[in-house]
Enzyme design. Sequence first.
Site, PDB file in Angstrom:
ATOM      1  N   ASN A 133       4.612   0.598  -1.958  1.00 27.13           N
ATOM      2  CA  ASN A 133       3.899  -0.106  -0.903  1.00 27.13           C
ATOM      3  C   ASN A 133       3.712   0.848   0.273  1.00 27.13           C
ATOM      4  O   ASN A 133       4.603   1.026   1.096  1.00 27.13           O
ATOM      5  CB  ASN A 133       4.715  -1.331  -0.491  1.00 27.13           C
ATOM      6  CG  ASN A 133       3.948  -2.229   0.437  1.00 27.13           C
ATOM      7  OD1 ASN A 133       3.074  -1.779   1.166  1.00 27.13           O
ATOM      8  ND2 ASN A 133       4.285  -3.498   0.428  1.00 27.13           N
ATOM      9  N   ASP A 134       2.532   1.427   0.343  1.00 25.17           N
ATOM     10  CA  ASP A 134       2.243   2.413   1.389  1.00 25.17           C
ATOM     11  C   ASP A 134       2.396   1.842   2.788  1.00 25.17           C
ATOM     12  O   ASP A 134       2.386   2.586   3.767  1.00 25.17           O
ATOM     13  CB  ASP A 134       0.792   2.899   1.240  1.00 25.17           C
ATOM     14  CG  ASP A 134       0.693   4.116   0.350  1.00 25.17           C
ATOM     15  OD1 ASP A 134       1.652   4.885   0.303  1.00 25.17           O
ATOM     16  OD2 ASP A 134      -0.356   4.289  -0.293  1.00 25.17           O
ATOM     17  N   CYS A 135       2.477   0.545   2.879  1.00 23.68           N
ATOM     18  CA  CYS A 135       2.471  -0.103   4.193  1.00 23.68           C
ATOM     19  C   CYS A 135       3.846  -0.579   4.630  1.00 23.68           C
ATOM     20  O   CYS A 135       3.978  -1.182   5.689  1.00 23.68           O
ATOM     21  CB  CYS A 135       1.488  -1.266   4.174  1.00 23.68           C
ATOM     22  SG  CYS A 135      -0.155  -0.704   3.787  1.00 23.68           S
TER      23      CYS A 135
END
Length: 810
Positions: A482-484
């Site tokens: 999850n890049d976020c």
Amino acid sequence: MKYGHFDDLKREYVIDNYRTPLPWINYLGSDSFFTLLSNTAGGYSFYKDARLRRITRYRYNNLPLDQDGFHIYVKDNDIIWNPGWQPVQEELDEYQCRHGLGYSVINGKKNKLSVKQELYVPMNDNILLDRVTVTNEGNEDKTVDLFSFVEFCLWDAMDDSSNFQRNYSTGEVEVVGSAIYHKTEYRERRNHYAVFYANRPVDSFDTSRDSFMGVYGSPRQPQAVVNGSCGNSIAHGWQPVGAHHFHLELKPQETFSVIIGLGYVEVPVAEKFVAPGVINKKYAEDLMNRYSSDEQFDEGMNRLRRFWDELLSRFEVRTDNDVVNRMVNIWNAYQCMVTFNMSRSASYYESGIGRGMGFRDSCQDLLGFVHMIPERARERILDIAATQKEDGGAYHQYQPLTKKGNSDIGGGFNDDPLWLIACTDAYIRETGDWDILNEMVDFDNNPEVAAPLLEHLRRSFNYTLNNLGPNKLPLIGRADWNDCLNLNCFSEHPGESFQITGPSEGPVAESVFIAGMFVKYGRDYASILKHLGINDEAEKATEAVERMAETVLDKGWDGQWFLRAYDAFGQKIGSDECDEGKIFIEPQGMCIMAGIGVETGEAQKALDSVKERLDTKYGIVLLNPAYTTYRLNLGEISSYPPGYKENAGIFCHNNPWIIFAETIMGHGDRAFELYKKTCPAFLEDISEIHRTEPYAYCQMVAGKDAPTFGEGKNSWLTGTAAWTFTVLTEGMLGIKPDYDGLTVDPCIPHDVREYKINRMFRNTMYHITVKNPDGVEKGVKSIRVNGTEVPAGAIRANGASEIEVEVIMG
Ligand code: BGC
């Protein structure tokens, strides 16, 4: 509401209403030259790299939408129209767009005139072909003016859209007959140009946008088209374009056709010019000569069809569900090819200038592609591995043209290295090519520190072990899948990148998701070592993996589900103790796929919690409850309004992880129920809600907290393609490559009684029939190969070119 239908026989999606909720696109090109093409002929072309070798312009976020592309203008008396409706938007009497595999056909009719565009990129040539066929379907003579139009990009798409003080003065062209050469910057350091040609003489042409459109003109009413003729302009700077004009006198039923090509040509540096300032056109002429007749055009199209026939015949399923068949046999496989080629670089949502190839993205894309063209998968694995850093970490992205790690974004995304193990293992299972592990591969693209691929896997594995946090769980770094979820970022200033702000090596924040990955792919790594006879190391790896599995149950279990992470202060994320974001999808899927808690009950509890807290009619949301405020300690995830993107959107990418988990638990009914929720072809009837293409997965569907619940976004370039293909074919239909053969272990809805699969595996065609007489969801009672019962386990073909396999469930 539907805007078209599937034509399974032709493997096409047929759009008959041009007002699709969003442009519905197709990808033309399968190797180096690519074109994105919408159902109204919008789009753009590039060579290999959508940022560095952009051939035509495209204005994202423009109004009206999707005005740049490969439009044909028709002037029939005073009426101006396009066969694809855009950009003029003159209503058509009839319209159809057929998006096929690597080609599209757009046909518009108005006032008894039919204009058809057939577009494709041929195999092994850098050119977009567009055959335009005009037919007078009426009973009276017609006088028609026909125009082609493209707007060139000055190669570097970023510079092209920002550095106007320079690039308004650099544009250059040459024109020879019907061939328009776009040669900006060729005079200095480039040795490539574009050619936009027609296989017939033109009546006039334009290469200056001002001349064709008018300085204050618009694509909706180009000056040249209104005038019925181009101005034979030569562009000097400003905006070089290509436009051909054909003046036609058509008798009733008479047809005119022209092949228009947009080619990209590279010239050896020593041969660049034939006279001062005059470019060497030989290579372009060769290219044009290969596609100057209808026979050549048709033969190129046939080659493309044969290519896809062969590719898709490698995995074909026949179930009694047409939607499943068309997804596996056609569209899902097709999208896997597209994501393999594009990673996350160029779509109608990815501008082609933002990201190159993602390390983790490309590794995952391989999972759904490797059975199609294993040689290309091999090459890709080696390219990706060459961007790995010496400490086992990885550049998060690399540019496809240079194949070099992108230092703007750098590394520190601590899941990245483990994906290299995932895709290498999948490749070996598919091909049996153990030699790949001996290939010498650079670290950080530096040949001086090259090492065998196996060493890259070793460093990937050790990277996790060398980066453990206070709970002995893996440190998350800048983010994991999850890049976020940016636990070390703490960004307070607008515009700062959530991914590269703050210290990537935060010593506290840990990811349970990476722990699950480490267990899953660590097991694969240990199996590889064992297979190679490196037993001591294999044992040590297995011990580390088992230790991590215990740690997950000890420190990563929340009571009813797996925790998501620990933040930089050691606080739990994704716990019942949290006020929002109590439960996340990713660790549930990954930990169960890794087998954690399957025997001891936690896996089932976690799946029950997913059903209770995350499930919706359009799929499983990423987390719940959505974050309602921005949280410094979490980063980008909390920047999105509730229900969108990573903040409780339905991320189609990790829905299949839960489906996989359900198949591990033997729940075929539930697995299929979940599969249908995000599968675009099952959503065709609600296209007005879903909005994106019914033949391609999108990255994200707005979740239950969003005002636009059910609305899809970011179609095409998503790991969903590979994961849904894998979960359907391996998890549900049960066909899984193993080191020594193919295994069959289905998990299907209880009411499925039989299905058949043709699966090419290491040069043997397996004709598999699965029968389910007792109506079970999982379990294999017997397997027969060519009529003889064989023990459970991998089915070997012993060199036969075909075998018949019958599997009885029960
Ligand atoms: C990225 C993936 C990432 C996902 C979830 C996608 O846009 O390409 O790498 O895992 O978002 O954040």
